[in-house]
Write a protein that holds these residues in place. Structure first.
Motif: not given
Length: 233
Positions: A98-118
């Protein structure tokens, strides 16, 4: 009412500084070079990393931000290896959207060997949903993100779309090279997957992605929603 910053075209979330660079560093540069306002929000200070310090990692993140031409880079200071789908974490991320009001957001893919990325992937999905709810944290203005995309970090799956980043790939390598504490071995470092040829493997991955469309380098992305086009010509 919380103070809002100048809106971003793109806001990218990662669990740690260097996640976004690994997954989509050249795509970031392609957009900043075109004049888009792009920002990164790192959720943690990566304080559990085997090499480097929090202070060093922050310096490296700022150096990478300069190389990529970011409009902003923030860090929420959430616990490294302690990310969980709780309301406190979700709210912090929602307020950042809400602070930066982006048009598009990116996030890590929901499958990865690092639990923090998931965990990061799931947190961002929750926050993007909450950001548009008028009665959620009503002291701030709701934001309806137009599109949420997912980028790959360690493990690569089938992409829904790819970006030709051939002309910007040297900047991605330069941004990754800023993280000397992570990708370079030294007297005070211990061996980790990151400093055992990791950057070279990322480059090989992006070459292989590009090969599918006969281009030198590409970065791949996934969307949970069908991609919308006006027409096919």
């Amino acid at each position: 009412m919380n103070k809002m910053s100048e809106p971003l075209d793109i806001l990218i979330f990662g669990a740690h500084a260097d996640d976004a660079e690994i997954g989509m560093g050249a795509t970031i540069v392609k957009h900043t070079a075109a004049g888009d306002r792009v920002g990164i929000c790192d959720l943690t200070y990566a304080e559990m990393s085997s090499n480097g310090t929090v202070e060093k990692r922050m310096e490296e993140a700022e150096e990478a931000a300069t190389i990529m031409g970011l409009a902003m880079r923030s860090n929420l200071g959430l616990p490294d290896r302690g990310l969980s789908l709780n309301q406190s974490c979700i709210e912090r991320i929602t307020l950042e959207i809400r602070k930066y009001r982006p048009k598009i957001v990116f996030a890590p893919y929901w499958q990865d060997r690092h639990p923090d990325h998931i965990a990061c992937s799931h947190l961002i999905q929750e926050a993007v949903f909450n950001a548009k709810l008028r009665k959620y944290a009503p002291e701030t203005e709701p934001v309806n993100v137009q599109q949420l995309y997912f980028y790959f970090i360690n493990d690569v799956y089938e992409a829904d779309l790819m970006v030709d980043v051939t002309d910007y790939y040297d900047k991605k390598i330069a941004a990754l090279s800023a993280y000397r504490s992570q990708f370079v071995t030294g007297q005070d470092t211990v061996a980790t997957p990151l400093n055992q040829g990791y950057v070279e493997r990322v480059e090989a991955r992006d070459r292989l992605m590009g090969q599918k469309r006969m281009i030198h380098y590409a970065e791949g992305f996934v969307s949970r929603l069908p991609l919308l086009v006006e027409r096919f010509s």
